[in-house]
Design a protein around this motif. Structure first.
Motif, PDB file in Angstrom:
ATOM      1  N   ALA A 375       0.829  -1.211   0.000  1.00 17.94           N
ATOM      2  CA  ALA A 375       0.000   0.000   0.000  1.00 17.94           C
ATOM      3  C   ALA A 375       0.857   1.251   0.000  1.00 17.94           C
ATOM      4  O   ALA A 375       0.576   2.247  -0.692  1.00 17.94           O
ATOM      5  CB  ALA A 375      -0.922  -0.007   1.213  1.00 17.94           C
ATOM      6  N   LYS A 376       1.932   1.174   0.796  1.00 18.58           N
ATOM      7  CA  LYS A 376       2.867   2.300   0.796  1.00 18.58           C
ATOM      8  C   LYS A 376       3.486   2.487  -0.579  1.00 18.58           C
ATOM      9  O   LYS A 376       3.684   3.609  -1.061  1.00 18.58           O
ATOM     10  CB  LYS A 376       3.953   2.084   1.849  1.00 18.58           C
ATOM     11  CG  LYS A 376       3.434   2.145   3.287  1.00 18.58           C
ATOM     12  CD  LYS A 376       4.561   1.911   4.259  1.00 18.58           C
ATOM     13  CE  LYS A 376       4.080   1.973   5.692  1.00 18.58           C
ATOM     14  NZ  LYS A 376       5.154   1.734   6.669  1.00 18.58           N
ATOM     15  N   ALA A 377       3.828   1.273  -1.160  1.00 16.73           N
ATOM     16  CA  ALA A 377       4.420   1.368  -2.505  1.00 16.73           C
ATOM     17  C   ALA A 377       3.427   1.969  -3.504  1.00 16.73           C
ATOM     18  O   ALA A 377       3.773   2.814  -4.361  1.00 16.73           O
ATOM     19  CB  ALA A 377       4.886  -0.006  -2.971  1.00 16.73           C
ATOM     20  N   VAL A 378       2.164   1.506  -3.371  1.00 14.19           N
ATOM     21  CA  VAL A 378       1.140   2.057  -4.279  1.00 14.19           C
ATOM     22  C   VAL A 378       0.948   3.546  -4.032  1.00 14.19           C
ATOM     23  O   VAL A 378       0.816   4.361  -4.966  1.00 14.19           O
ATOM     24  CB  VAL A 378      -0.185   1.291  -4.076  1.00 14.19           C
ATOM     25  CG1 VAL A 378      -1.325   1.970  -4.837  1.00 14.19           C
ATOM     26  CG2 VAL A 378      -0.028  -0.157  -4.536  1.00 14.19           C
ATOM     27  N   GLU A 379       0.937   3.851  -2.734  1.00 10.61           N
ATOM     28  CA  GLU A 379       0.792   5.278  -2.400  1.00 10.61           C
ATOM     29  C   GLU A 379       1.970   6.067  -2.932  1.00 10.61           C
ATOM     30  O   GLU A 379       1.816   7.195  -3.461  1.00 10.61           O
ATOM     31  CB  GLU A 379       0.705   5.427  -0.877  1.00 10.61           C
ATOM     32  CG  GLU A 379       0.470   6.874  -0.422  1.00 10.61           C
ATOM     33  CD  GLU A 379       0.408   6.985   1.081  1.00 10.61           C
ATOM     34  OE1 GLU A 379       0.272   8.100   1.590  1.00 10.61           O
ATOM     35  OE2 GLU A 379       0.489   5.902   1.756  1.00 10.61           O
ATOM     36  N   ALA A 384       4.174   9.431  -6.829  1.00 11.85           N
ATOM     37  CA  ALA A 384       5.121   9.636  -7.936  1.00 11.85           C
ATOM     38  C   ALA A 384       4.369   9.987  -9.218  1.00 11.85           C
ATOM     39  O   ALA A 384       4.794  10.829 -10.014  1.00 11.85           O
ATOM     40  CB  ALA A 384       5.978   8.381  -8.120  1.00 11.85           C
ATOM     41  N   ALA A 385       3.238   9.283  -9.372  1.00 11.99           N
ATOM     42  CA  ALA A 385       2.450   9.579 -10.576  1.00 11.99           C
ATOM     43  C   ALA A 385       1.894  10.989 -10.533  1.00 11.99           C
ATOM     44  O   ALA A 385       1.880  11.733 -11.551  1.00 11.99           O
ATOM     45  CB  ALA A 385       1.323   8.552 -10.694  1.00 11.99           C
ATOM     46  N   GLU A 386       1.452  11.355  -9.348  1.00  7.38           N
ATOM     47  CA  GLU A 386       0.941  12.736  -9.212  1.00  7.38           C
ATOM     48  C   GLU A 386       2.058  13.737  -9.457  1.00  7.38           C
ATOM     49  O   GLU A 386       1.851  14.770 -10.138  1.00  7.38           O
ATOM     50  CB  GLU A 386       0.359  12.927  -7.804  1.00  7.38           C
ATOM     51  CG  GLU A 386      -0.925  12.150  -7.552  1.00  7.38           C
ATOM     52  CD  GLU A 386      -1.420  12.334  -6.132  1.00  7.38           C
ATOM     53  OE1 GLU A 386      -0.723  13.034  -5.366  1.00  7.38           O
ATOM     54  OE2 GLU A 386      -2.476  11.768  -5.792  1.00  7.38           O
ATOM     55  N   ALA A 387       3.209  13.415  -8.894  1.00  6.29           N
ATOM     56  CA  ALA A 387       4.339  14.330  -9.108  1.00  6.29           C
ATOM     57  C   ALA A 387       4.710  14.380 -10.579  1.00  6.29           C
ATOM     58  O   ALA A 387       5.022  15.450 -11.134  1.00  6.29           O
ATOM     59  CB  ALA A 387       5.537  13.889  -8.275  1.00  6.29           C
ATOM     60  N   ARG A 411      11.717   4.768  -1.515  1.00  6.91           N
ATOM     61  CA  ARG A 411      10.807   4.221  -0.506  1.00  6.91           C
ATOM     62  C   ARG A 411      10.029   3.019  -1.056  1.00  6.91           C
ATOM     63  O   ARG A 411       9.755   2.053  -0.329  1.00  6.91           O
ATOM     64  CB  ARG A 411       9.842   5.317  -0.030  1.00  6.91           C
ATOM     65  CG  ARG A 411      10.489   6.320   0.921  1.00  6.91           C
ATOM     66  CD  ARG A 411       9.426   7.102   1.692  1.00  6.91           C
ATOM     67  NE  ARG A 411       8.570   7.834   0.800  1.00  6.91           N
ATOM     68  CZ  ARG A 411       8.810   9.091   0.402  1.00  6.91           C
ATOM     69  NH1 ARG A 411       9.896   9.724   0.829  1.00  6.91           N
ATOM     70  NH2 ARG A 411       7.974   9.684  -0.395  1.00  6.91           N
ATOM     71  N   ALA A 412       9.670   3.132  -2.319  1.00  5.63           N
ATOM     72  CA  ALA A 412       8.981   1.986  -2.924  1.00  5.63           C
ATOM     73  C   ALA A 412       9.886   0.744  -2.941  1.00  5.63           C
ATOM     74  O   ALA A 412       9.465  -0.385  -2.643  1.00  5.63           O
ATOM     75  CB  ALA A 412       8.526   2.336  -4.329  1.00  5.63           C
ATOM     76  N   ALA A 413      11.177   0.962  -3.275  1.00  7.02           N
ATOM     77  CA  ALA A 413      12.131  -0.165  -3.265  1.00  7.02           C
ATOM     78  C   ALA A 413      12.310  -0.708  -1.859  1.00  7.02           C
ATOM     79  O   ALA A 413      12.387  -1.928  -1.628  1.00  7.02           O
ATOM     80  CB  ALA A 413      13.477   0.285  -3.845  1.00  7.02           C
ATOM     81  N   GLY A 418      11.192  -4.702   2.297  1.00  4.28           N
ATOM     82  CA  GLY A 418      10.525  -5.064   3.548  1.00  4.28           C
ATOM     83  C   GLY A 418       9.610  -6.259   3.365  1.00  4.28           C
ATOM     84  O   GLY A 418       9.501  -7.130   4.254  1.00  4.28           O
ATOM     85  N   ALA A 419       8.907  -6.286   2.207  1.00  2.00           N
ATOM     86  CA  ALA A 419       8.035  -7.445   1.947  1.00  2.00           C
ATOM     87  C   ALA A 419       8.857  -8.732   1.848  1.00  2.00           C
ATOM     88  O   ALA A 419       8.469  -9.793   2.377  1.00  2.00           O
ATOM     89  CB  ALA A 419       7.243  -7.203   0.670  1.00  2.00           C
ATOM     90  N   ALA A 420      10.023  -8.639   1.170  1.00  2.00           N
ATOM     91  CA  ALA A 420      10.894  -9.825   1.079  1.00  2.00           C
ATOM     92  C   ALA A 420      11.408 -10.250   2.456  1.00  2.00           C
ATOM     93  O   ALA A 420      11.489 -11.453   2.776  1.00  2.00           O
ATOM     94  CB  ALA A 420      12.072  -9.522   0.138  1.00  2.00           C
ATOM     95  N   GLU A 421      11.735  -9.216   3.262  1.00  2.00           N
ATOM     96  CA  GLU A 421      12.198  -9.521   4.624  1.00  2.00           C
ATOM     97  C   GLU A 421      11.100 -10.185   5.438  1.00  2.00           C
ATOM     98  O   GLU A 421      11.341 -11.113   6.244  1.00  2.00           O
ATOM     99  CB  GLU A 421      12.649  -8.235   5.312  1.00  2.00           C
ATOM    100  CG  GLU A 421      13.170  -8.412   6.727  1.00  2.00           C
ATOM    101  CD  GLU A 421      14.451  -9.199   6.762  1.00  2.00           C
ATOM    102  OE1 GLU A 421      14.778  -9.752   7.842  1.00  2.00           O
ATOM    103  OE2 GLU A 421      15.155  -9.289   5.720  1.00  2.00           O
TER     104      GLU A 421
END
Length: 517
Positions: A375-379, A384-387, A411-413, A418-421
């Motif tokens: 969700a953070k990545a999507v956000e 990023a898309a908005e920017a 942050r997305a990376a 974090g998901a992999a961790e």
């Protein structure tokens, strides 16, 4: 083949019956053997001398013997004393002791011989020694007055008394042996036999000494053997002459053939019947021994067969016991295997359910964290898309906006990392859960818990993996394979165990022996 055999020496029968035939009557093993039967005297010949006559003659013999012995010892003592001094060089005192020693030696040897005969332990060497001492006494008496060849008459007169004394003692000995039926007169070979038949007598003497037999017994055996050999020679002569055994011409030869062995004509003519009876007796004895041997063999075979049957019976019983033991052991082993398999299946189901429950919780948490990261990545992507849209809309961005965009990408990376961790931690959690489960099972094995205690700990681990209210009875029933009521009781015990401090992660178990210690 010519067999030579001397006529048998007949010994007068004792006045009183001796020991029974076949008994041992002397130390040398002498056994009285019945000699050839002779016709018994009858009438006046069989009449015994009266007792008074015997007593009178005995008294006269004893008195005469004592007088003769006293005179003989007196004269011998004087002659031997003189001979010891004048001929042999003794002093006057020593010469007297020399005379006493010679005479006493003769008497002692004869008395010892009589005594040993009375206790049936005859020793002929004593008599020989007494006779040698007598000869020595005669010589000493004859030599008392000079050389014997120069004074033959004096030598004979001085040697007469010792000879008479020994003759008197020998007569008394024979009377004692005869009256007491002592074996001494049967144990020695008569002197005349050595003179008349030296070689056969030597063979008899050798047999007596080698086989510990008396003279009468040895003589009986030698005589029987000689008669048997003569009988075989007689049959060979009949066959050679073509005569029939039992015919008159054949019987006429027997008395002359058996004359050297002291058989009468009637005894010689009765010999064929006697030999036939003996041969028949030997055949009967041989048949009897053969039957006894056959019977003994049958008994031995029967005993061996009985032992074999008993052994087979014992082996069959042992085999049956072994088979029964194997059956019981196999049934026990199969039951133990089935019980172990059932316990292993239950533990596996429990572990599986516990693993699934723990996995579901950890996976849920990992998914939640991944979802949050996503969700953070999507956000971040949205921002990023908005920017980017603002950048595209304004056609210009400042360096600060670019940095924000780059930071958003970072942050997305990081969110993806974090998901992999989270996934990695979930795998570690599953491995830790499996290790905890193994340690718990091993602790239960070491503590030797019962099946009921193991089920309680399986349910406790399920509750620790989730919450008590999230673990329903159906899941417990399926995990440990029990009924609904047992599942309810087991869950209550598991909750109590957790409240007591049970923790599979640390290995603490309040009911384990180590924990109790």
């Amino acid at each position: 083949m010519t067999t030579t055999m001397e006529p048998p020496v007949t010994v007068p029968a004792p006045a009183h019956p001796g020991p029974p035939s076949g008994t041992r009557v002397a130390a040398s093993g002498t056994q009285p053997v019945a000699s050839t039967t002779r016709p018994e005297p009858s009438g006046e010949e069989a009449r015994d001398v009266s007792r008074n006559v015997k007593i009178a003659l005995g008294i006269a013999a004893v008195v005469g013997g004592c007088v003769m012995g006293a005179i003989g010892f007196y004269l011998s003592f004087g002659n031997l004393s003189r001979a010891g001094v004048t001929v042999f060089g003794f002093s006057e005192d020593d010469g007297k002791f020399f005379a006493i020693g010679v005479d006493v030696a003769i008497v002692t040897c004869l008395v010892l011989d009589l005594f040993m005969a009375t206790i049936r332990t005859s020793w002929p060497l004593l008599r020989v020694l007494a006779h040698l001492m007598t000869v020595a006494s005669v010589y000493f008496n004859a030599a008392a007055f000079g050389a014997i060849q120069d004074n033959v008459d004096k030598a004979l007169s001085h040697g007469l008394m010792p000879v008479l004394f020994v003759i008197g003692v020998e007569a008394g000995r024979r009377i004692l042996v005869h009256q007491a039926a002592l074996p001494a007169d049967h144990d020695t070979i008569p002197a005349h036999r050595w003179v008349l038949a030296t070689a056969p007598t030597w063979r008899i003497f050798k047999q007596m000494k080698l086989w510990d037999e008396g003279y009468a017994q040895a003589m009986g055996r030698v005589r029987d053997r000689a008669i048997f050999d003569a009988w075989n020679e007689y049959k060979a002569e009949l066959a050679k002459a073509g005569l029939t055994e039992g015919s008159e011409a054949a019987l006429a030869r027997l008395p002359k053939k058996l004359e050297p062995f002291g058989l009468t004509v009637d005894e010689a003519l009765a010999l064929p019947d006697r030999m036939a009876r003996q041969e028949l007796h030997r055949k009967q004895e041989a048949e009897r021994r053969a039957r006894d041997l056959e019977l003994e063999q049958e008994r031995a075979d029967h005993a061996a067969e009985k032992e074999r049957l008993a052994h087979r019976k014992e082996m069959a019983a042992i085999q049956a016991d072994l088979e029964a033991t194997k059956g019981v052991t196999g049934a026990q082993a199969r039951g133990a295997v089935a019980e172990a398999e059932a316990r292993a299946d239950a533990q596996a189901r429990t572990a599986s359910s516990l693993s699934e429950s723990m996995e579901s919780r950890e996976v849920a948490e990992a998914k939640q964290r991944a979802a949050e990261a996503k969700a953070k990545a999507v956000e971040a992507e949205a921002r990023a898309a908005e920017a980017n849209a603002e950048k595209m809309a304004a056609l210009a961005t400042t360096e600060t906006e670019k940095a924000k965009a780059i930071e958003a990408v970072h942050r997305a990376a990081e969110a993806q990392a974090g998901a992999a961790e989270a996934e990695r931690r979930a795998a570690e959690a599953r491995e830790a859960k499996a290790q905890i489960l193994r340690r718990a099972v091993e602790a239960e094995d070491v503590a030797n818990f019962t099946a009921r205690q193991r089920r309680v700990r399986v349910v406790a681990r399920m509750i620790l993996a989730a919450r008590p209210e999230d673990v329903d009875l159906a899941a417990i029933e399926q995990a440990i394979g029990v009924s609904m009521s047992t599942a309810s009781t087991t869950k209550a015990e598991a909750v109590a165990l957790i409240q007591a401090g049970y923790d599979p992660a640390t290995g603490y178990d309040p009911e384990a022996p180590s924990s109790g210690a």
